[in-house]
Write an enzyme that holds these catalytic residues in place. Structure first.
Site, mmCIF file in Angstrom:
data_model
loop_
_atom_site.group_PDB
_atom_site.id
_atom_site.type_symbol
_atom_site.label_atom_id
_atom_site.label_comp_id
_atom_site.label_asym_id
_atom_site.label_seq_id
_atom_site.Cartn_x
_atom_site.Cartn_y
_atom_site.Cartn_z
ATOM 1 N N SER A 1 0.835 -1.212 0.000
ATOM 2 C CA SER A 1 0.000 0.000 0.000
ATOM 3 C C SER A 1 0.864 1.254 0.000
ATOM 4 O O SER A 1 0.563 2.221 -0.694
ATOM 5 C CB SER A 1 -0.907 0.023 1.234
ATOM 6 O OG SER A 1 -1.721 -1.112 1.257
ATOM 7 N N GLU B 1 2.923 -2.043 14.706
ATOM 8 C CA GLU B 1 3.336 -0.652 14.490
ATOM 9 C C GLU B 1 4.114 -0.086 15.677
ATOM 10 O O GLU B 1 5.071 0.673 15.498
ATOM 11 C CB GLU B 1 2.108 0.223 14.212
ATOM 12 C CG GLU B 1 1.343 -0.143 12.942
ATOM 13 C CD GLU B 1 0.379 -1.307 13.111
ATOM 14 O OE1 GLU B 1 0.199 -1.791 14.259
ATOM 15 O OE2 GLU B 1 -0.212 -1.746 12.106
ATOM 16 N N PHE C 1 -2.729 4.195 12.081
ATOM 17 C CA PHE C 1 -1.843 3.355 12.904
ATOM 18 C C PHE C 1 -0.519 4.068 13.166
ATOM 19 O O PHE C 1 0.173 3.761 14.141
ATOM 20 C CB PHE C 1 -1.618 2.005 12.220
ATOM 21 C CG PHE C 1 -2.901 1.394 11.722
ATOM 22 C CD1 PHE C 1 -4.032 1.392 12.525
ATOM 23 C CD2 PHE C 1 -3.001 0.864 10.446
ATOM 24 C CE1 PHE C 1 -5.229 0.855 12.075
ATOM 25 C CE2 PHE C 1 -4.191 0.324 9.991
ATOM 26 C CZ PHE C 1 -5.316 0.316 10.796
#
Lengths: 287, 322
Positions: free
Chosen positions: B44, B65, B90
């Site tokens: 992405s 994360e 995130f």
């Protein structure tokens, strides 16, 4: 052959750590006392560091992820010559270079800022990755608490360390069985930590965390085994929270405690007795 | 700073993420300290080419994360210049404490890149729609928060971001942006860009709202209202000088952000003006609401983020002048 001076060094470090707290009248006594032997081992031969060059890029690093053990780390750093022992009395005073939790920007020799639990695992993994990427023959040592293992981030970091085969990462888990609100088994039972670490891909050893020879042997085995199997290492330290501090040991709530002058004097006297028992007799030569 | 603004705005041919990855790879070629991290969103974020070119300098941390931010901080303590990527949600609200302590408080050298700002999260919906990302990080001392407007700006800012020490959050639209700037334009972090002058009201805009503000200025012009348009792509540190100068000159202000009006660009401008030059301020942005799922066009309408909404707010601001 173990460093024969280590038991004495540890006893001296316990006395100095108590004295860090002495002037304040309160502090994170329990978790500082439980890592004294480990710090004595690390800063007396195991870690490749140079107090004259605290920013030497190729040094070994220590991340004390249980940042509240700062007072013990400071005592170890002062003993190793990073700064004057007279500074130890300034713990938590306004403008001090020795805050309650480890701060890499304030204290010479502190390699990472910690305090918010779990985060030191990730920063240690980043340091170990960086050491490898730089091609340095250097290691990152990491101290985590067993209560700290409640934090999910601990396990995220350990998983990545094993995945990246960080054989230069050597972790100590201070399994003192207690956390702020009581015993680990009652607050949030972490179960068989050694088995968990092993299943995460770590070369795992369990030792008496107050036996300097055992800790030193485990650290040396970790270095050897890490290189042989490309695994990060975990040394589970079976310890007592507050160990060797007469007013904190065997107390259920000893994470952050206040003490009287009388209590501290008793603890200092016991610590001095221990040193006297270990100190070589006049004329005896120590290695 | 030397900027040329396009006379006609068109959607850029390249996606912002492609420009981002290309420029970062170019920088990495000469700066061996640049490393990249991702949290299972490499596809992405558009970072696959970087990973292929520099496999040892790319760390995919998996869906973790918090760990990614800490690892980035640790690597920066070894002298590396890490860029850590994930969705804006995130990259901020999930890892606020890690950015705070491991990166900012520790005074390390970390870049966090959060993609899909605000309604650009579109079909991922409200759970993935960062409308508070800038607000969450704006309260952390010394943070540098930037929202590149288009590919031209992104290409010019990245070398500066790589070179200057600090903890950055880059709010990155990974899709095709409306091209506002001519190639070769140069920008300075912390300095807003005057896009159009006018004496009646100032429109402070960022990100996808910049093109909307320019369009709103045209609509206002048809009604005899001269709008000054400023692209405040740096939310922190705020360009106090330009904000105050604009307010003094026009006496009324509209902030335009693809973000919650609480704690974001409107907040930054209002905080500056109440201290220095109190004038009427209208805030165009999401009015303290959660995001929703749908196409970006629908969401712009749903949250009143179009040029017409800005123009209406400008008229309200002008009317409030004493």
């Amino acid at each position: 052959m173990n460093n024969q001076n280590l038991p004495l060094r540890a006893a001296e470090l316990r006395l100095e750590t108590l004295r860090v707290f002495e002037a304040r009248g309160f502090g994170h006594v329990g978790g500082a006392m439980s890592v004294v032997e480990t710090l004595a081992v690390l800063y007396n031969g195991v870690m490749r560091v140079d107090p004259e060059r605290p920013d030497w890029p190729e040094r070994d690093r220590l991340v004390c992820s249980k940042g509240h053990a700062g007072p013990a780390v400071y005592a170890a750093l002062a003993a190793r010559g990073y700064f004057a022992k007279s500074l130890l009395k300034t713990l938590n005073r306004p403008g001090t270079t020795l805050p309650s939790h480890c701060d890499m920007n304030r204290t010479p020799g502190v390699d990472m800022t910690t305090g918010s639990l779990g985060q030191g695992v990730s920063t240690a993994v980043g340091l170990a990755l960086g050491q490898k990427l730089r091609g340095f023959d250097a290691r990152t040592y990491l101290i985590v608490g067993d209560g700290e293992c409640d934090e999910g981030q601990v396990w995220e970091g350990l998983m990545l360390a094993a995945h990246k085969k960080l054989d230069n990462l050597i972790v100590f888990c201070d399994k003192n069985g207690q956390q702020l609100d009581g015993y680990v088994k009652d607050v949030l039972d972490t179960g068989d930590l050694a088995a968990k670490f092993a299943s995460f891909g770590f070369f795992t050893q369990s030792v008496n965390g107050h036996d300097t020879a055992a800790i030193e042997n485990a650290a040396l085995a970790a270095v050897k085994e890490g290189a042989a199997s490309h695994r990060p290492s975990m040394i589970v330290l079976n310890t007592k929270k507050g160990y060797g501090c007469t007013f904190a040991e065997d107390q259920e709530f000893n994470h952050h405690i206040a003490f009287t002058e009388e209590q501290m004097n008793g603890a200092l006297a016991a610590a001095r007795d221990k040193i006297a028992a270990l100190a070589p007799a006049a004329g005896e030569v120590t290695a | 700073m030397s900027v040329t603004v396009k006379t006609v705005l068109r959607t850029e041919e390249k996606m912002m993420r492609d420009t981002y990855c290309r420029v970062l790879m170019e920088l990495a070629e000469t700066n061996e300290n640049i490393v990249a991290l991702d949290a299972d969103l490499m596809s992405s974020s558009g970072m696959k080419p970087f990973m292929k070119a520099y496999p040892s300098r790319f760390v995919n941390c998996g869906v973790a994360e918090a760990n990614m931010v800490g690892v980035a901080a640790g690597m920066s303590a070894m002298g590396f210049v890490p860029f850590a990527h994930t969705f804006g949600t995130f990259a901020t609200r999930r890892v606020c404490d890690q950015i705070f302590m491991s990166a900012a408080y520790a005074k390390l050298n970390v870049r966090i890149v959060g993609t899909d700002p605000g309604v650009c999260a579109a079909y991922n919906g409200g759970t993935h729609m960062p409308l508070e990302d800038m607000a969450v990080l704006r309260a952390i001392p010394e943070m540098i928060l930037v929202e590149p407007t288009d590919s031209v700006m992104l290409e010019n800012l990245l070398p500066q971001i790589a070179a200057k020490r600090g903890v950055y959050y880059i709010r990155l639209n990974r899709k095709n942006a409306a091209g506002v700037y001519e190639p070769g334009s140069a920008f300075e972090i912390g300095k807003g860009v005057l896009l159009r002058d006018g004496g009646d009201v100032t429109l402070f805009a960022s990100g996808i709202m910049t093109a909307e503000a320019l369009e709103a200025a045209k609509l206002l012009s048809e009604q005899g209202v001269a709008a000054r348009v400023v692209n405040l792509f740096t939310w922190k540190p705020a360009d106090v000088e330009l904000i105050v100068e604009s307010a003094e000159k026009t006496g009324a202000v509209v902030t335009c952000e693809n973000h919650n009006v609480v704690g974001g660009l409107g907040g930054a401008v209002a905080e500056t003006l109440v201290k220095n030059c109190p004038v009427p301020v209208e805030m165009v942005g999401v009015q303290d609401l959660f995001g929703e799922v749908g196409p970006e066009d629908y969401l712009r309408g749903r949250f009143s983020l179009n040029a017409a909404d800005i123009a209406a707010a400008a008229l309200r601001a002008v009317k409030r002048k004493a």
